[in-house]
Write a protein that holds these residues in place. Structure first.
Motif, PDB file in Angstrom:
ATOM      1  N   ILE A 118      14.722  15.719  -9.018  1.00  0.00           N
ATOM      2  CA  ILE A 118      14.324  14.309  -9.086  1.00  0.00           C
ATOM      3  C   ILE A 118      13.629  14.024 -10.407  1.00  0.00           C
ATOM      4  CG2 ILE A 118      12.795  12.556  -8.090  1.00  0.00           C
ATOM      5  CD1 ILE A 118      13.336  13.898  -5.350  1.00  0.00           C
ATOM      6  N   ALA A 119      12.724  14.910 -10.804  1.00  0.00           N
ATOM      7  CA  ALA A 119      12.014  14.728 -12.078  1.00  0.00           C
ATOM      8  C   ALA A 119      12.990  14.750 -13.245  1.00  0.00           C
ATOM      9  CB  ALA A 119      10.950  15.811 -12.237  1.00  0.00           C
ATOM     10  N   GLU A 120      13.935  15.685 -13.204  1.00  0.00           N
ATOM     11  CA  GLU A 120      14.938  15.785 -14.274  1.00  0.00           C
ATOM     12  C   GLU A 120      15.775  14.520 -14.356  1.00  0.00           C
ATOM     13  OE1 GLU A 120      16.039  17.534 -17.391  1.00  0.00           O
ATOM     14  OE2 GLU A 120      15.589  19.193 -16.039  1.00  0.00           O
ATOM     15  N   LEU A 121      16.203  14.047 -13.210  1.00  0.00           N
ATOM     16  CA  LEU A 121      17.035  12.851 -13.148  1.00  0.00           C
ATOM     17  C   LEU A 121      16.277  11.611 -13.603  1.00  0.00           C
ATOM     18  CD1 LEU A 121      19.492  11.159 -12.205  1.00  0.00           C
ATOM     19  CD2 LEU A 121      18.522  11.239  -9.890  1.00  0.00           C
ATOM     20  N   LEU A 122      15.119  11.389 -13.009  1.00  0.00           N
ATOM     21  CA  LEU A 122      14.391  10.148 -13.253  1.00  0.00           C
ATOM     22  C   LEU A 122      13.845  10.097 -14.680  1.00  0.00           C
ATOM     23  CD1 LEU A 122      13.632   7.562 -11.868  1.00  0.00           C
ATOM     24  CD2 LEU A 122      11.589   8.680 -10.944  1.00  0.00           C
ATOM     25  N   ALA A 123      13.203  11.167 -15.131  1.00  0.00           N
ATOM     26  CA  ALA A 123      12.672  11.183 -16.492  1.00  0.00           C
ATOM     27  C   ALA A 123      13.802  11.129 -17.510  1.00  0.00           C
ATOM     28  CB  ALA A 123      11.817  12.433 -16.708  1.00  0.00           C
ATOM     29  N   GLY A 124      14.880  11.872 -17.250  1.00  0.00           N
ATOM     30  CA  GLY A 124      16.001  11.881 -18.185  1.00  0.00           C
ATOM     31  C   GLY A 124      16.645  10.521 -18.350  1.00  0.00           C
ATOM     32  N   GLU A 125      16.829   9.815 -17.248  1.00  0.00           N
ATOM     33  CA  GLU A 125      17.476   8.506 -17.336  1.00  0.00           C
ATOM     34  C   GLU A 125      16.522   7.435 -17.872  1.00  0.00           C
ATOM     35  OE1 GLU A 125      20.709   7.922 -17.159  1.00  0.00           O
ATOM     36  OE2 GLU A 125      20.845  10.086 -16.917  1.00  0.00           O
ATOM     37  N   ILE A 126      15.227   7.594 -17.670  1.00  0.00           N
ATOM     38  CA  ILE A 126      14.267   6.703 -18.340  1.00  0.00           C
ATOM     39  C   ILE A 126      14.357   6.913 -19.843  1.00  0.00           C
ATOM     40  CG2 ILE A 126      11.805   6.264 -18.746  1.00  0.00           C
ATOM     41  CD1 ILE A 126      11.353   6.858 -15.762  1.00  0.00           C
ATOM     42  N   ALA A 127      14.406   8.182 -20.259  1.00  0.00           N
ATOM     43  CA  ALA A 127      14.525   8.490 -21.686  1.00  0.00           C
ATOM     44  C   ALA A 127      15.797   7.892 -22.273  1.00  0.00           C
ATOM     45  CB  ALA A 127      14.503  10.000 -21.895  1.00  0.00           C
ATOM     46  N   ILE A 136      19.954  12.135 -24.841  1.00  0.00           N
ATOM     47  CA  ILE A 136      19.808  13.012 -23.685  1.00  0.00           C
ATOM     48  C   ILE A 136      21.206  13.513 -23.315  1.00  0.00           C
ATOM     49  CG2 ILE A 136      19.047  13.174 -21.278  1.00  0.00           C
ATOM     50  CD1 ILE A 136      16.755  12.524 -23.034  1.00  0.00           C
ATOM     51  N   PRO A 137      21.380  14.811 -23.074  1.00  0.00           N
ATOM     52  CA  PRO A 137      22.689  15.263 -22.593  1.00  0.00           C
ATOM     53  C   PRO A 137      23.079  14.505 -21.323  1.00  0.00           C
ATOM     54  CG  PRO A 137      21.283  17.138 -23.132  1.00  0.00           C
ATOM     55  CD  PRO A 137      20.410  15.921 -23.189  1.00  0.00           C
ATOM     56  N   GLU A 138      24.365  14.234 -21.167  1.00  0.00           N
ATOM     57  CA  GLU A 138      24.798  13.521 -19.968  1.00  0.00           C
ATOM     58  C   GLU A 138      24.329  14.258 -18.722  1.00  0.00           C
ATOM     59  OE1 GLU A 138      28.789  11.927 -17.608  1.00  0.00           O
ATOM     60  OE2 GLU A 138      28.980  13.419 -19.212  1.00  0.00           O
ATOM     61  N   ILE A 139      23.735  13.512 -17.801  1.00  0.00           N
ATOM     62  CA  ILE A 139      23.301  14.054 -16.520  1.00  0.00           C
ATOM     63  C   ILE A 139      24.340  13.698 -15.463  1.00  0.00           C
ATOM     64  CG2 ILE A 139      21.518  13.971 -14.726  1.00  0.00           C
ATOM     65  CD1 ILE A 139      19.508  13.231 -16.907  1.00  0.00           C
ATOM     66  N   VAL A 140      24.758  14.687 -14.690  1.00  0.00           N
ATOM     67  CA  VAL A 140      25.745  14.449 -13.637  1.00  0.00           C
ATOM     68  C   VAL A 140      25.253  15.059 -12.332  1.00  0.00           C
ATOM     69  CG1 VAL A 140      27.675  14.437 -15.259  1.00  0.00           C
ATOM     70  CG2 VAL A 140      27.040  16.576 -14.130  1.00  0.00           C
ATOM     71  N   PHE A 141      25.727  14.517 -11.223  1.00  0.00           N
ATOM     72  CA  PHE A 141      25.539  15.164  -9.937  1.00  0.00           C
ATOM     73  C   PHE A 141      26.585  16.266  -9.819  1.00  0.00           C
ATOM     74  CE2 PHE A 141      23.996  10.769  -8.796  1.00  0.00           C
ATOM     75  CZ  PHE A 141      22.660  11.127  -8.731  1.00  0.00           C
ATOM     76  N   GLU A 162      23.741  24.974  -1.738  1.00  0.00           N
ATOM     77  CA  GLU A 162      24.962  24.296  -1.303  1.00  0.00           C
ATOM     78  C   GLU A 162      24.703  22.799  -1.166  1.00  0.00           C
ATOM     79  OE1 GLU A 162      26.013  26.216   2.315  1.00  0.00           O
ATOM     80  OE2 GLU A 162      26.545  28.123   1.348  1.00  0.00           O
ATOM     81  N   GLY A 163      25.651  22.018  -1.621  1.00  0.00           N
ATOM     82  CA  GLY A 163      25.497  20.565  -1.572  1.00  0.00           C
ATOM     83  C   GLY A 163      25.314  19.987  -2.963  1.00  0.00           C
ATOM     84  N   LEU A 164      24.492  18.943  -3.054  1.00  0.00           N
ATOM     85  CA  LEU A 164      24.366  18.176  -4.281  1.00  0.00           C
ATOM     86  C   LEU A 164      23.241  18.724  -5.160  1.00  0.00           C
ATOM     87  CD1 LEU A 164      25.830  15.680  -5.440  1.00  0.00           C
ATOM     88  CD2 LEU A 164      23.891  14.310  -4.651  1.00  0.00           C
ATOM     89  N   ASN A 165      23.608  19.104  -6.369  1.00  0.00           N
ATOM     90  CA  ASN A 165      22.668  19.592  -7.369  1.00  0.00           C
ATOM     91  C   ASN A 165      22.718  18.681  -8.593  1.00  0.00           C
ATOM     92  OD1 ASN A 165      21.839  22.582  -6.375  1.00  0.00           O
ATOM     93  ND2 ASN A 165      23.948  22.141  -5.800  1.00  0.00           N
ATOM     94  N   LEU A 166      22.056  19.083  -9.657  1.00  0.00           N
ATOM     95  CA  LEU A 166      22.017  18.289 -10.884  1.00  0.00           C
ATOM     96  C   LEU A 166      22.457  19.165 -12.049  1.00  0.00           C
ATOM     97  CD1 LEU A 166      20.990  15.327 -11.526  1.00  0.00           C
ATOM     98  CD2 LEU A 166      19.047  16.454 -12.619  1.00  0.00           C
ATOM     99  N   ALA A 167      23.171  18.574 -12.984  1.00  0.00           N
ATOM    100  CA  ALA A 167      23.620  19.334 -14.149  1.00  0.00           C
ATOM    101  C   ALA A 167      23.570  18.459 -15.399  1.00  0.00           C
ATOM    102  CB  ALA A 167      25.036  19.865 -13.932  1.00  0.00           C
ATOM    103  N   LEU A 168      23.404  19.114 -16.527  1.00  0.00           N
ATOM    104  CA  LEU A 168      23.374  18.432 -17.820  1.00  0.00           C
ATOM    105  C   LEU A 168      24.462  19.013 -18.708  1.00  0.00           C
ATOM    106  CD1 LEU A 168      20.180  18.881 -16.823  1.00  0.00           C
ATOM    107  CD2 LEU A 168      19.794  17.477 -18.846  1.00  0.00           C
ATOM    108  N   HIS A 169      25.119  18.143 -19.437  1.00  0.00           N
ATOM    109  CA  HIS A 169      26.188  18.570 -20.329  1.00  0.00           C
ATOM    110  C   HIS A 169      25.656  19.611 -21.303  1.00  0.00           C
ATOM    111  CE1 HIS A 169      30.192  17.825 -22.100  1.00  0.00           C
ATOM    112  NE2 HIS A 169      29.604  18.184 -23.230  1.00  0.00           N
ATOM    113  N   TYR A 170      26.380  20.706 -21.460  1.00  0.00           N
ATOM    114  CA  TYR A 170      25.963  21.803 -22.331  1.00  0.00           C
ATOM    115  C   TYR A 170      26.247  21.449 -23.786  1.00  0.00           C
ATOM    116  CZ  TYR A 170      25.801  26.512 -24.338  1.00  0.00           C
ATOM    117  OH  TYR A 170      25.508  27.608 -25.110  1.00  0.00           O
TER     118      TYR A 170
END
Length: 265
Positions: free
Chosen positions: A53-62, A69-74, A98-106
């Motif tokens: 959540i922190a990665e997603l929310l802070a990253g998309e605010i940035a 910011i590298p593209e963030i994907v589910f 297992e299930g939904l995680n978070l990833a950033l473009h390398y």
């Protein structure tokens, strides 16, 4: 700076490439079904979905503020994924994720930002210090800048340590009004001389409507089950309220940053 805000894509993880031992989230380099490589942050790691959540929310605010910011994907991890993994520790992590995680473009070929080699101008330094103070990011220090140079541009990464108060959700309203004391360790604080100018510009971007759009991105399955909230929507609203309160009282963390800068003058 570009202030566009793309929608988040969803990918399916197809191949575990190698572990990346840095960071508390035990990330790994993986390949997805779109044939791109990503740095995957696991929901089954020590800090669980809070770090995602922190990665997603802070990253998309940035990103909304115009930072690179590298593209963030589910990233969906199938239950059958990793059964052939020989390392038991990694297999346990995959099973727990297992299930939904978070990833950033390398960012292949990127290099770690070194403040002794590269000088950041005062405006950009002030923008990054303001942003990190807003989201309470404790992890942008000389020891670990969490910034990369890629194609001659500066990229911000690894925001999982932001919103550190949300691991307990105690006194969130009071926390929103507190100075960011960890700013004294910020790698760019000595150059952050334009915080007042940045404050006016960034507050015009981070409207309550935009904040609500960003908090709406947080998946419900990452929010359900918290004893502090009756529903995922109430949980999202708590993040939005925290941010709106902190933005409207930004002079608190600006003052703290200027006070901390006196040690460098």
């Amino acid at each position: 700076m570009n202030h566009s805000h793309p929608d988040l894509r969803k990918v399916n993880v197809t191949r575990y490439v190698t572990p990346l031992r840095e960071g508390g989230s035990l990330p790994a380099l993986v390949e997805a079904d779109d044939e791109f490589l990503y740095v995957l942050k696991f929901r089954g790691a020590g800090q669980g979905t809070k770090a995602l959540i922190a990665e997603l929310l802070a990253g998309e605010i940035a990103r909304l503020l115009g930072f690179k910011i590298p593209e963030i994907v589910f990233a969906q991890l199938d239950p059958s994924f990793g059964r052939s993994e020989g390392d038991e520790e990694i297999q346990d992590l995959l099973r727990a994720s297992e299930g939904l995680n978070l990833a950033l473009h390398y960012l292949s070929g990127s290099i770690t930002f070194n403040p002794l080699v590269t000088t950041i101008d005062t405006q950009l330094a002030s923008q990054i210090v303001w942003f990190d103070s807003l989201v309470a990011n404790v992890d942008r220090t000389v020891r670990n800048t969490n910034m990369l140079t890629w194609h001659k541009d500066l990229w911000l990464i690894d925001h999982g340590a932001s919103f550190y108060f949300h691991h307990a959700w105690q006194d969130a309203e009071q926390h929103a009004l507190r100075p960011f004391t960890y700013v004294k360790d910020h790698v760019l604080l000595p150059q952050a001389t334009e915080l007042e100018e940045v404050d006016a510009a960034f507050k015009a971007i981070l409207t309550p409507e935009k904040i609500r759009e960003l908090t709406a991105l947080i998946p419900g399955e990452w929010l359900n089950g918290s004893p502090s909230f009756e529903s995922a929507e109430e949980h999202r609203q708590a993040y939005a309220q925290y941010l709106e309160t902190r933005i409207s009282n930004s002079q608190v963390f600006i003052k703290e940053a200027y006070e901390a800068r006196k040690a460098y003058i």
